[in-house]
Motif scaffolding. Structure first.
Motif, PDB file in Angstrom:
ATOM      1  N   UNK A 185       0.830  -1.212   0.000  1.00  0.00           N
ATOM      2  CA  UNK A 185       0.000   0.000   0.000  1.00  0.00           C
ATOM      3  C   UNK A 185       0.863   1.259   0.000  1.00  0.00           C
ATOM      4  N   UNK A 186       1.955   1.233   0.756  1.00  0.00           N
ATOM      5  CA  UNK A 186       2.851   2.390   0.773  1.00  0.00           C
ATOM      6  C   UNK A 186       3.458   2.616  -0.606  1.00  0.00           C
ATOM      7  N   UNK A 187       3.838   1.533  -1.280  1.00  0.00           N
ATOM      8  CA  UNK A 187       4.456   1.655  -2.607  1.00  0.00           C
ATOM      9  C   UNK A 187       3.470   2.174  -3.644  1.00  0.00           C
ATOM     10  N   UNK A 188       2.194   1.817  -3.502  1.00  0.00           N
ATOM     11  CA  UNK A 188       1.176   2.199  -4.486  1.00  0.00           C
ATOM     12  C   UNK A 188       0.373   3.428  -4.075  1.00  0.00           C
ATOM     13  N   UNK A 189       0.665   4.001  -2.916  1.00  0.00           N
ATOM     14  CA  UNK A 189      -0.060   5.176  -2.460  1.00  0.00           C
ATOM     15  C   UNK A 189      -1.492   4.883  -2.068  1.00  0.00           C
ATOM     16  N   UNK A 190      -1.739   3.704  -1.491  1.00  0.00           N
ATOM     17  CA  UNK A 190      -3.090   3.289  -1.106  1.00  0.00           C
ATOM     18  C   UNK A 190      -3.231   3.308   0.417  1.00  0.00           C
TER      19      UNK A 190
END
Length: 237
Positions: free
Chosen positions: A183-188
């Motif tokens: 989620x951090x990598x995808x901005x979620x």
């Protein structure tokens, strides 16, 4: 046998059955009073409160609540293992293309590998949220799990010993950590839920989801108004 994507025109027997299921589901959902709010996906690790949070959000917002387990059982449970991911991708995208507003889908199946659906949905204005438990020790999570099943109906009660529950807690924390990184990598959005304070944590996450969905709805409305204004200006002499 190939099911394909949302644009597939092939008609294998399995695809025909899936499309019949989706047609019936779409009729049922369309008959319900759906809110004018972005559809929501809630996923994450098991035993982290997803279902209770989803039920609360759907009840307060008027969403039509769907669970991935029920969809799986009706569409791809008995399919060959090599086809299950393809079918899941087809089914969930069809549902969200049909209902970009008013539907809440909840379950671990939304994040099955290769985990494309959350980003695909987010880019189309559909709100995605993940819930996990990545911040504490396996022993602390085991304690919470045992305390919960001592007072509630739980599938682990007849299946897992205390030692197995500790191993389960370790896997849960590892999975939550992986989801948090994704989620951090995808901005979620991702929420850690402290299960020792379950009711308060659930209420907190529900409020955060409602706040973020409302913000997204307002942004979409402003974007729609701006597009309409630009279109009208182009018509002026």
């Amino acid at each position: 046998m190939t099911v394909g994507t949302e644009n597939t025109q092939s008609a294998t027997p399995l695809k025909a059955e899936i499309d019949a299921y989706l047609t019936a589901l779409f009729t049922k959902v369309s008959a319900a009073p759906l809110p004018d709010l972005p559809s929501i996906l809630i996923s994450g690790a098991v035993r982290c409160g997803k279902t209770k949070v989803a039920r609360r959000v759907s009840l307060r917002g008027g969403y039509y609540h769907l669970r991935t387990d029920e969809i799986r059982n009706q569409t791809y449970l008995d399919a060959p293992e090599s086809e299950k991911r393809r079918i899941a991708k087809y089914v969930f995208r069809r549902i969200l293309l049909q209902f970009p507003k008013g539907v809440l889908i909840e379950g671990t199946g939304l994040m099955d590998a290769p985990c494309e659906l959350p980003v695909w949905a987010d880019r189309r204005g559909i709100a995605f949220f993940a819930i996990g438990y990545s911040f504490d020790t396996p022993q602390a999570k085991q304690r919470d799990l045992l305390a919960y099943r001592a007072e509630n109906t739980c599938w682990t009660k007849q299946r897992k010993s205390d030692e197995e529950m500790l191993r389960f807690a370790r896997r849960l924390i590892r999975r939550s950590t992986d989801i948090k990184r994704y989620c951090a990598a995808e901005g979620l959005p991702y929420f850690d839920l402290d299960s020792s304070r379950f009711d308060a944590e659930r209420a907190r996450i529900v409020r955060e989801i409602e706040r973020m969905v409302k913000k997204r709805h307002m942004e979409q409305a402003r974007a729609g108004n701006l597009s309409g204004l630009i279109a009208r200006l182009k018509l002026w002499p």
